[in-house]
Motif scaffolding. Structure first.
Motif, PDB file in Angstrom:
ATOM      1  N   PRO A  41      32.816  42.001  16.303  1.00 24.67           N
ATOM      2  CA  PRO A  41      31.692  41.048  16.328  1.00 24.67           C
ATOM      3  C   PRO A  41      32.000  39.915  17.317  1.00 24.67           C
ATOM      4  CG  PRO A  41      32.901  40.891  14.258  1.00 24.67           C
ATOM      5  CD  PRO A  41      33.478  42.033  15.009  1.00 24.67           C
ATOM      6  N   HIS A  42      30.940  39.349  17.887  1.00 28.40           N
ATOM      7  CA  HIS A  42      31.111  38.355  18.956  1.00 28.40           C
ATOM      8  C   HIS A  42      31.951  37.154  18.534  1.00 28.40           C
ATOM      9  CE1 HIS A  42      28.530  40.516  21.643  1.00 28.40           C
ATOM     10  NE2 HIS A  42      27.550  40.531  20.749  1.00 28.40           N
ATOM     11  N   PHE A  43      31.761  36.657  17.322  1.00 29.40           N
ATOM     12  CA  PHE A  43      32.545  35.500  16.896  1.00 29.40           C
ATOM     13  C   PHE A  43      34.029  35.843  16.843  1.00 29.40           C
ATOM     14  CE2 PHE A  43      33.088  37.297  12.728  1.00 29.40           C
ATOM     15  CZ  PHE A  43      34.200  36.649  12.211  1.00 29.40           C
ATOM     16  N   PHE A  44      34.344  37.081  16.432  1.00 25.63           N
ATOM     17  CA  PHE A  44      35.742  37.483  16.325  1.00 25.63           C
ATOM     18  C   PHE A  44      36.383  37.624  17.707  1.00 25.63           C
ATOM     19  CE2 PHE A  44      39.146  40.677  15.653  1.00 25.63           C
ATOM     20  CZ  PHE A  44      39.937  39.919  14.812  1.00 25.63           C
ATOM     21  N   VAL A  45      35.637  38.114  18.659  1.00 24.94           N
ATOM     22  CA  VAL A  45      36.142  38.194  20.036  1.00 24.94           C
ATOM     23  C   VAL A  45      36.455  36.786  20.538  1.00 24.94           C
ATOM     24  CG1 VAL A  45      35.580  38.842  22.416  1.00 24.94           C
ATOM     25  CG2 VAL A  45      34.960  40.369  20.526  1.00 24.94           C
ATOM     26  N   GLY A  46      35.605  35.824  20.219  1.00 24.50           N
ATOM     27  CA  GLY A  46      35.858  34.431  20.593  1.00 24.50           C
ATOM     28  C   GLY A  46      37.106  33.879  19.919  1.00 24.50           C
ATOM     29  N   VAL A  47      37.292  34.206  18.648  1.00 21.10           N
ATOM     30  CA  VAL A  47      38.484  33.754  17.917  1.00 21.10           C
ATOM     31  C   VAL A  47      39.739  34.359  18.536  1.00 21.10           C
ATOM     32  CG1 VAL A  47      39.704  33.931  15.695  1.00 21.10           C
ATOM     33  CG2 VAL A  47      37.314  33.239  15.747  1.00 21.10           C
ATOM     34  N   VAL A  48      39.669  35.616  18.941  1.00 24.03           N
ATOM     35  CA  VAL A  48      40.824  36.266  19.569  1.00 24.03           C
ATOM     36  C   VAL A  48      41.134  35.610  20.911  1.00 24.03           C
ATOM     37  CG1 VAL A  48      41.684  38.421  20.572  1.00 24.03           C
ATOM     38  CG2 VAL A  48      40.577  38.446  18.334  1.00 24.03           C
ATOM     39  N   TRP A  49      40.107  35.270  21.696  1.00 22.64           N
ATOM     40  CA  TRP A  49      40.348  34.555  22.962  1.00 22.64           C
ATOM     41  C   TRP A  49      41.029  33.212  22.691  1.00 22.64           C
ATOM     42  CZ3 TRP A  49      40.978  36.446  27.449  1.00 22.64           C
ATOM     43  CH2 TRP A  49      40.227  37.516  27.907  1.00 22.64           C
ATOM     44  N   GLU A  51      42.930  32.505  20.178  1.00 26.38           N
ATOM     45  CA  GLU A  51      44.281  32.842  19.761  1.00 26.38           C
ATOM     46  C   GLU A  51      45.179  33.160  20.964  1.00 26.38           C
ATOM     47  OE1 GLU A  51      46.392  35.940  16.619  1.00 26.38           O
ATOM     48  OE2 GLU A  51      44.334  36.292  17.243  1.00 26.38           O
ATOM     49  N   LEU A  52      44.653  33.953  21.898  1.00 29.15           N
ATOM     50  CA  LEU A  52      45.453  34.360  23.057  1.00 29.15           C
ATOM     51  C   LEU A  52      45.700  33.232  24.050  1.00 29.15           C
ATOM     52  CD1 LEU A  52      43.863  37.830  23.831  1.00 29.15           C
ATOM     53  CD2 LEU A  52      46.115  37.389  22.850  1.00 29.15           C
ATOM     54  N   LEU A  53      44.662  32.452  24.325  1.00 32.00           N
ATOM     55  CA  LEU A  53      44.763  31.440  25.378  1.00 32.00           C
ATOM     56  C   LEU A  53      45.254  30.079  24.901  1.00 32.00           C
ATOM     57  CD1 LEU A  53      41.489  32.269  27.323  1.00 32.00           C
ATOM     58  CD2 LEU A  53      43.826  33.002  27.849  1.00 32.00           C
ATOM     59  N   PHE A  54      45.141  29.799  23.612  1.00 32.36           N
ATOM     60  CA  PHE A  54      45.514  28.479  23.108  1.00 32.36           C
ATOM     61  C   PHE A  54      46.587  28.545  22.023  1.00 32.36           C
ATOM     62  CE2 PHE A  54      44.796  24.782  20.306  1.00 32.36           C
ATOM     63  CZ  PHE A  54      45.098  23.777  21.218  1.00 32.36           C
ATOM     64  N   GLN A  55      46.313  29.268  20.943  1.00 36.13           N
ATOM     65  CA  GLN A  55      47.215  29.254  19.800  1.00 36.13           C
ATOM     66  C   GLN A  55      48.555  29.928  20.083  1.00 36.13           C
ATOM     67  OE1 GLN A  55      45.019  31.004  16.574  1.00 36.13           O
ATOM     68  NE2 GLN A  55      43.875  29.139  16.167  1.00 36.13           N
ATOM     69  N   TRP A  56      48.524  31.069  20.727  1.00 33.32           N
ATOM     70  CA  TRP A  56      49.771  31.791  20.953  1.00 33.32           C
ATOM     71  C   TRP A  56      50.699  31.026  21.901  1.00 33.32           C
ATOM     72  CZ3 TRP A  56      52.900  35.096  23.967  1.00 33.32           C
ATOM     73  CH2 TRP A  56      53.728  35.914  23.218  1.00 33.32           C
ATOM     74  N   PRO A  57      50.207  30.523  23.046  1.00 33.45           N
ATOM     75  CA  PRO A  57      51.095  29.709  23.885  1.00 33.45           C
ATOM     76  C   PRO A  57      51.580  28.443  23.169  1.00 33.45           C
ATOM     77  CG  PRO A  57      49.204  30.422  25.148  1.00 33.45           C
ATOM     78  CD  PRO A  57      48.938  30.794  23.722  1.00 33.45           C
ATOM     79  N   LEU A  84      44.563  26.849  13.924  1.00 37.69           N
ATOM     80  CA  LEU A  84      44.749  28.045  13.104  1.00 37.69           C
ATOM     81  C   LEU A  84      43.911  27.973  11.830  1.00 37.69           C
ATOM     82  CD1 LEU A  84      46.208  30.726  12.580  1.00 37.69           C
ATOM     83  CD2 LEU A  84      48.069  29.405  11.551  1.00 37.69           C
ATOM     84  N   PHE A  85      43.924  26.826  11.161  1.00 38.68           N
ATOM     85  CA  PHE A  85      43.153  26.664   9.933  1.00 38.68           C
ATOM     86  C   PHE A  85      41.661  26.875  10.195  1.00 38.68           C
ATOM     87  CE2 PHE A  85      40.803  24.159   6.823  1.00 38.68           C
ATOM     88  CZ  PHE A  85      41.377  24.589   5.630  1.00 38.68           C
ATOM     89  N   THR A  86      41.170  26.301  11.286  1.00 34.81           N
ATOM     90  CA  THR A  86      39.748  26.411  11.618  1.00 34.81           C
ATOM     91  C   THR A  86      39.352  27.854  11.927  1.00 34.81           C
ATOM     92  OG1 THR A  86      39.785  24.171  12.496  1.00 34.81           O
ATOM     93  CG2 THR A  86      37.925  25.549  13.132  1.00 34.81           C
ATOM     94  N   SER A  87      40.149  28.531  12.725  1.00 34.87           N
ATOM     95  CA  SER A  87      39.796  29.912  13.068  1.00 34.87           C
ATOM     96  C   SER A  87      39.918  30.836  11.855  1.00 34.87           C
ATOM     97  CB  SER A  87      40.642  30.423  14.234  1.00 34.87           C
ATOM     98  OG  SER A  87      42.003  30.422  13.925  1.00 34.87           O
ATOM     99  N   MET A  88      40.908  30.580  11.000  1.00 34.29           N
ATOM    100  CA  MET A  88      41.043  31.409   9.803  1.00 34.29           C
ATOM    101  C   MET A  88      39.918  31.144   8.800  1.00 34.29           C
ATOM    102  SD  MET A  88      43.249  33.558  10.420  1.00 34.29           S
ATOM    103  CE  MET A  88      42.981  34.358   8.859  1.00 34.29           C
ATOM    104  N   ALA A  89      39.385  29.929   8.790  1.00 29.76           N
ATOM    105  CA  ALA A  89      38.237  29.648   7.914  1.00 29.76           C
ATOM    106  C   ALA A  89      37.057  30.528   8.314  1.00 29.76           C
ATOM    107  CB  ALA A  89      37.868  28.174   7.985  1.00 29.76           C
ATOM    108  N   ALA A  90      36.837  30.669   9.613  1.00 28.32           N
ATOM    109  CA  ALA A  90      35.735  31.522  10.088  1.00 28.32           C
ATOM    110  C   ALA A  90      35.985  32.987   9.752  1.00 28.32           C
ATOM    111  CB  ALA A  90      35.554  31.341  11.595  1.00 28.32           C
TER     112      ALA A  90
END
Length: 147
Positions: A41-49, A51-57, A84-90
């Motif tokens: 789903p589109h929101f999940f693709v956004g959450v993954v982006w 995660e990859l571009l901000f949270q993981w680094p 992390l808390f915000t994205s996991m809430a979604a």
């Protein structure tokens, strides 16, 4: 390591990944019923982006901050925990609200909400003056007495 190896397959072409990682993602999706990875789903693709571009680094940066006893660690920990808390809430709202998620899938995702809370609390903890004065310093060498 799941973010760049598994989650990234959600938003990047599969040609970027070796076959064993593609198979691992398929197995995980089927074993745990993770419809977010398979339906994308589109929101999940956004959450993954995010995660990859901000949270993981930022997580790698925090690891360096811990190992090198950097004084900015509390600030970056607070930033990471909030994100992390915000994205996991979604994600958890979707999993619980859809009724599609198995108990197994909820057990996989739920601890990350807790990690976010722990990171926020760690970021809010005051740093003692005693700790910060010694951070990243070597013990002083004894001075020679002059005659």
């Amino acid at each position: 390591m799941a973010a760049p190896l598994i989650d990234a397959q959600t938003c990047l072409p599969s040609s970027y990944f070796p076959d064993f990682l593609i198979d691992l993602k398929k197995w995980y999706s089927q074993e745990y019923g993770d419809y977010l990875l398979s339906e994308k789903p589109h929101f999940f693709v956004g959450v993954v982006w995010l995660e990859l571009l901000f949270q993981w680094p930022l997580a790698l940066f925090n690891l360096y901050g811990i190992l090198a006893s950097k004084p900015w660690f509390s600030t970056t920990c607070l930033i990471y925990g909030s994100s992390l808390f915000t994205s996991m809430a979604a994600v958890l709202a979707e999993l619980i609200g859809s009724g599609k998620a198995s108990d197994k899938l909820l057990m996989i995702h739920s601890p990350f909400m807790g990690f976010g809370v722990i990171a926020i609390l760690r970021g809010l903890m005051p740093v003692s003056a005693k700790t910060t004065s010694a951070m990243g310093r070597r013990p002083a060498l004894p001075r020679k007495k002059r005659a």
